[in-house]
Design a protein around this motif. Sequence first.
Motif, PDB file in Angstrom:
ATOM      1  N   ALA A  69       0.855  -1.181   0.000  1.00 23.01           N
ATOM      2  CA  ALA A  69       0.000   0.000   0.000  1.00 23.01           C
ATOM      3  C   ALA A  69       0.891   1.231   0.000  1.00 23.01           C
ATOM      4  O   ALA A  69       1.989   1.209   0.552  1.00 23.01           O
ATOM      5  CB  ALA A  69      -0.886  -0.011   1.239  1.00 23.01           C
ATOM      6  N   SER A  70       0.416   2.299  -0.668  1.00 22.36           N
ATOM      7  CA  SER A  70       1.123   3.574  -0.590  1.00 22.36           C
ATOM      8  C   SER A  70       0.200   4.517   0.162  1.00 22.36           C
ATOM      9  O   SER A  70      -0.746   5.054  -0.402  1.00 22.36           O
ATOM     10  CB  SER A  70       1.419   4.081  -1.999  1.00 22.36           C
ATOM     11  N   PHE A  71       0.450   4.655   1.440  1.00 21.96           N
ATOM     12  CA  PHE A  71      -0.481   5.386   2.300  1.00 21.96           C
ATOM     13  C   PHE A  71      -0.593   6.836   1.880  1.00 21.96           C
ATOM     14  O   PHE A  71       0.408   7.550   1.839  1.00 21.96           O
ATOM     15  CB  PHE A  71      -0.052   5.262   3.767  1.00 21.96           C
ATOM     16  N   GLY A  72      -1.796   7.234   1.536  1.00 18.47           N
ATOM     17  CA  GLY A  72      -2.015   8.622   1.118  1.00 18.47           C
ATOM     18  C   GLY A  72      -1.771   8.847  -0.359  1.00 18.47           C
ATOM     19  O   GLY A  72      -2.099   9.883  -0.898  1.00 18.47           O
ATOM     20  N   GLY A  73      -1.213   7.849  -1.033  1.00 19.11           N
ATOM     21  CA  GLY A  73      -1.002   7.963  -2.479  1.00 19.11           C
ATOM     22  C   GLY A  73      -2.239   7.480  -3.214  1.00 19.11           C
ATOM     23  O   GLY A  73      -3.120   6.859  -2.616  1.00 19.11           O
ATOM     24  N   PHE A  74      -2.290   7.744  -4.523  1.00 19.69           N
ATOM     25  CA  PHE A  74      -3.436   7.272  -5.301  1.00 19.69           C
ATOM     26  C   PHE A  74      -3.065   5.920  -5.906  1.00 19.69           C
ATOM     27  O   PHE A  74      -2.610   5.835  -7.035  1.00 19.69           O
ATOM     28  CB  PHE A  74      -3.822   8.282  -6.376  1.00 19.69           C
ATOM     29  N   GLY A  75      -3.248   4.864  -5.126  1.00 17.66           N
ATOM     30  CA  GLY A  75      -2.914   3.520  -5.591  1.00 17.66           C
ATOM     31  C   GLY A  75      -1.498   3.118  -5.229  1.00 17.66           C
ATOM     32  O   GLY A  75      -0.706   3.929  -4.754  1.00 17.66           O
ATOM     33  N   GLY A  76      -1.200   1.844  -5.466  1.00 18.78           N
ATOM     34  CA  GLY A  76       0.115   1.304  -5.125  1.00 18.78           C
ATOM     35  C   GLY A  76       1.196   1.722  -6.104  1.00 18.78           C
ATOM     36  O   GLY A  76       0.905   2.326  -7.139  1.00 18.78           O
ATOM     37  N   PRO A  77       2.446   1.422  -5.797  1.00 12.29           N
ATOM     38  CA  PRO A  77       3.575   1.892  -6.609  1.00 12.29           C
ATOM     39  C   PRO A  77       3.569   1.391  -8.066  1.00 12.29           C
ATOM     40  O   PRO A  77       3.903   2.160  -8.975  1.00 12.29           O
ATOM     41  CB  PRO A  77       4.809   1.380  -5.864  1.00 12.29           C
ATOM     42  N   LEU A  78       3.189   0.153  -8.296  1.00 13.19           N
ATOM     43  CA  LEU A  78       3.165  -0.353  -9.677  1.00 13.19           C
ATOM     44  C   LEU A  78       2.094   0.375 -10.492  1.00 13.19           C
ATOM     45  O   LEU A  78       2.308   0.754 -11.638  1.00 13.19           O
ATOM     46  CB  LEU A  78       2.832  -1.851  -9.680  1.00 13.19           C
ATOM     47  N   PHE A  79       0.929   0.548  -9.867  1.00 20.33           N
ATOM     48  CA  PHE A  79      -0.197   1.221 -10.520  1.00 20.33           C
ATOM     49  C   PHE A  79       0.179   2.644 -10.904  1.00 20.33           C
ATOM     50  O   PHE A  79      -0.048   3.086 -12.038  1.00 20.33           O
ATOM     51  CB  PHE A  79      -1.400   1.217  -9.578  1.00 20.33           C
ATOM     52  N   THR A  80       0.754   3.355  -9.964  1.00 16.80           N
ATOM     53  CA  THR A  80       1.135   4.753 -10.192  1.00 16.80           C
ATOM     54  C   THR A  80       2.054   4.850 -11.409  1.00 16.80           C
ATOM     55  O   THR A  80       1.887   5.714 -12.270  1.00 16.80           O
ATOM     56  CB  THR A  80       1.880   5.293  -8.952  1.00 16.80           C
ATOM     57  N   GLU A  81       3.004   3.931 -11.469  1.00 16.67           N
ATOM     58  CA  GLU A  81       3.988   3.933 -12.541  1.00 16.67           C
ATOM     59  C   GLU A  81       3.331   3.660 -13.895  1.00 16.67           C
ATOM     60  O   GLU A  81       3.588   4.346 -14.884  1.00 16.67           O
ATOM     61  CB  GLU A  81       5.005   2.826 -12.220  1.00 16.67           C
ATOM     62  N   ILE A  82       2.472   2.642 -13.920  1.00 13.21           N
ATOM     63  CA  ILE A  82       1.857   2.240 -15.186  1.00 13.21           C
ATOM     64  C   ILE A  82       0.879   3.310 -15.674  1.00 13.21           C
ATOM     65  O   ILE A  82       0.857   3.680 -16.842  1.00 13.21           O
ATOM     66  CB  ILE A  82       1.167   0.870 -15.034  1.00 13.21           C
ATOM     67  N   ARG A  83       0.096   3.824 -14.757  1.00 11.29           N
ATOM     68  CA  ARG A  83      -0.895   4.845 -15.116  1.00 11.29           C
ATOM     69  C   ARG A  83      -0.190   6.082 -15.663  1.00 11.29           C
ATOM     70  O   ARG A  83      -0.598   6.659 -16.674  1.00 11.29           O
ATOM     71  CB  ARG A  83      -1.710   5.191 -13.876  1.00 11.29           C
ATOM     72  N   SER A  84       0.888   6.448 -15.009  1.00 14.33           N
ATOM     73  CA  SER A  84       1.623   7.633 -15.445  1.00 14.33           C
ATOM     74  C   SER A  84       2.306   7.394 -16.797  1.00 14.33           C
ATOM     75  O   SER A  84       2.412   8.304 -17.621  1.00 14.33           O
ATOM     76  CB  SER A  84       2.621   8.014 -14.347  1.00 14.33           C
ATOM     77  N   SER A  85       2.721   6.160 -17.063  1.00 11.27           N
ATOM     78  CA  SER A  85       3.351   5.845 -18.359  1.00 11.27           C
ATOM     79  C   SER A  85       2.408   6.121 -19.523  1.00 11.27           C
ATOM     80  O   SER A  85       2.832   6.417 -20.633  1.00 11.27           O
ATOM     81  CB  SER A  85       3.767   4.368 -18.413  1.00 11.27           C
ATOM     82  N   PHE A  86       1.114   5.998 -19.260  1.00 10.68           N
ATOM     83  CA  PHE A  86       0.121   6.159 -20.328  1.00 10.68           C
ATOM     84  C   PHE A  86      -0.402   7.581 -20.458  1.00 10.68           C
ATOM     85  O   PHE A  86      -1.235   7.852 -21.320  1.00 10.68           O
ATOM     86  CB  PHE A  86      -1.058   5.194 -20.101  1.00 10.68           C
ATOM     87  N   HIS A  87       0.087   8.487 -19.620  1.00 12.25           N
ATOM     88  CA  HIS A  87      -0.526   9.817 -19.555  1.00 12.25           C
ATOM     89  C   HIS A  87      -0.640  10.517 -20.911  1.00 12.25           C
ATOM     90  O   HIS A  87      -1.689  11.039 -21.261  1.00 12.25           O
ATOM     91  CB  HIS A  87       0.232  10.707 -18.572  1.00 12.25           C
ATOM     92  N   GLU A  88       0.427  10.499 -21.710  1.00  9.94           N
ATOM     93  CA  GLU A  88       0.410  11.223 -22.989  1.00  9.94           C
ATOM     94  C   GLU A  88      -0.151  10.397 -24.135  1.00  9.94           C
ATOM     95  O   GLU A  88      -0.275  10.902 -25.256  1.00  9.94           O
ATOM     96  CB  GLU A  88       1.818  11.687 -23.383  1.00  9.94           C
TER      97      GLU A  88
END
Lengths: 190, 412
Positions: free
Chosen positions: B343-362
Motif C-alpha cells: 500500500a502507498s499510504f495517502g497515495g493514489f494507488g500502489g507503486p506499480l499502478f502509479t507507474e503504469i498509469r503515469s506511463s500512459f498519460h500522454e
Amino acid sequence: MHRDVFETRFHGRGGQGAKTAAALLAEAAIEQGKYVQSFPEYGAERQGAPVKAFTRISDKPIYLHSGVTNPDVVVVIDQTLLKSIPVTQGLSEERGLLIVNTNQGVDNVKSITGFNGRIIVIDAVKIALEELGRAVTNTAMLGALEKATGVVDYEGLKKHILKHFAYHLGEDLAMKNVNAFERAYNEVGL
Amino acid sequence: MIILKRKKWRDNPYLIKIKMAKTRRALTGAQCTAEAMRQINPDVVAAYPITPQTNIMHAFSQFVADGAVNTDLVTVESEHSAMSACVGASAAGARAMTATSANGLALMWEVVYIAASTRLPIVMNVVNRALSAPINIHCDHADSMGCRDSGWIQLYSENGEEAYENTIMGVRIAEHPDVLLPVMVCQDGFITSHCVETAEILDDETVKSFIGEYNAQHPLLDVDNPVTYGPLDLFDYYFEHKRQQVLAMENAKRVIREVFDEFGRITGKHYDFFEGYKLDDAEKVVVCANSSAGTVRVVVDELRGRGEKVGLLKVRVFRPWLNNMIVEKLSRVRAVAVLDRSASFGGFGGPLFTEIRSSFHEEKEKPNIINYVYGLGGRELDLEQVRRVFKELEEVKNGNIGKRVRYLGVRE
C-alpha cells in the motif's frame, strides 16, 4: 491420478516431520522427472503446534503459488489433531483419501471427522517405536501413502529417504527410517 | 565483528570451456539464491539473520564452512552493519553481496542509499516480507517498494529459478562500467523462499564464465591511484553527482537488455523487462510481480479455455522503469488491473499502478487501468480472487470504471 496435478496435505505437529515428509515426496518425484512443489504453512513455528505441509506433483511445470485447497490425499501424522483441526477440509468424499496414524479403527476416525470417503488407518507410532525407538512417524506415513497411491516410484522414494537421512542423521538412523517406511508399506491395510 | 579469513578465489585461466549443462533440482527459493551465490563466489558476504531471508545465509554459510567458496563471510551485529561492510568491501574493490528482508532492510536504509550513491555494484537478495507493525513475517512488497527511489536496480522473481537467474544476471548488470549501481533481487517470502520447487541450475563453469572476474575500476586499495569515497559534497557538486546517478540508471536500461540477451543466447531462456503471457489479442490483462504471476497464469489458461481474451503481464524489472515498453505491451489492451502487494499510504494507488498509469498519460490509445492492493502480510492470493479480478475487468472494459483503487481479499 485423476487430475493434472497430484496434491497432498500433511497434518502434523511442529517437530514431527510433516514438512520433511512433504519435501521427501517432492524430491523423490523430481528424481523421476516430475515437476514438484512442496511447502509448509507457517504460522508461529514452534514445537508441538499444529502444522500443515503440502506437496504438488505433476508431469508439467506447476505455476500455481497458492495453497492446496482441494487435496487428493490428506495424511494425518498425529491423531490428536483429528479433534482440533478440520483435517478433511476440501477433501472430496467421492475421490479423496484420508490416511491417519492411529491405533484406533476406521470407524473411530469416521465418527470423529464425519468424513464418509475412503479412510486408511495405520499404527505408525507402534512401527516408529519399534524401528526407530522414537515416535517420529513421518517416514512410516510416507510408506502408507506410497502403498495407497503409488504416486512416485517405490524404490526411488526408498532410495531418497535413505539418502536424505544418511546426510542429516547418519546411516544407522537412515536405515531405520527406511525400515519404518517399508514396514508401513507392507503392513498398511488398504 | 568476526572475519573468517580465506584464500582469495581466482578464476583458473586454464579451464577449458565446457558445454553449458543444466540440472533440474528440487530446491527452495532460498536454496536457489544460495546456489547462485556459491557459483558467483563473492569476495565478501556480510549478513545478519532475519526471517525469511535466514535460509539463504543458512545454506550459504554451509558452503563457506565446507570450503565450497572462498568468500569472507562477515557475521555482523545488524543489517546496518551488513550493508556498511558491503559498502566498505565494494569500495575496496571486492565483489560484495548480502541478503535481507523487511525490518532488516528498513534498518539498512541509510546505507542502502549510500551504496547506490557511491556507485557500488553490490548485489542484495531481498526476500519480500511485510514491515512491522504489527509484526508479521509473511510476504508483501512493502520492503522493496520502499526502496523505489533509493537508486538500486530492482529485479523481481516469480519463483526460485528466476531468483537464481536474476542473482547471476544481477552481478553482470551491477558491475557494468556504464552502470555501477547496486542490484536488488526480490523473491516472495515463504511462498518462494521456503517452497521446494523444480529449478534448473546451470553448471558452475557456465556461470563463472558468464559473470567473469570482477576488476573494480577505482578500488580504494589501489594505493598507486588514490581515490576518495564518500567525501563532503555540497551545493557545488552534489547535484552533478545525482545527475550522473540518474544517467547510470538510464544506461542500465541498455545494459540490462544486453545481459538478458546474452543470458538467453547461453541458456535458451529469454527474459525481458516485462513479460507477457497470452497478450497478443488480450482485451483484459492483469499486471503483477513475483510469485502471483504464476497463480494469475493458471487463471488465464482457465479463462482462455472458455474463450475469454485474457492475459498476464509480469514485471521483472521495476527499476529502471521502461516507460515505452509498458505502453507498447498494453496500449491495445482494453482493461488492465494492476496488482500491488504493497500500500502507498495517502497515495493514489500502489507503486506499480502509479507507474503504469503515469506511463500512459500522454498516450492517445490506452486501456482503462484499475488497481488492486492485495496480499498484505502474506494474505493468500487464491484462484478465486484472480477470477474475481478478471470478472470485474469486464465492467471496466465496457467503460464502467468504478473505483480506480480497490482492495482484494480483505474484510471490509
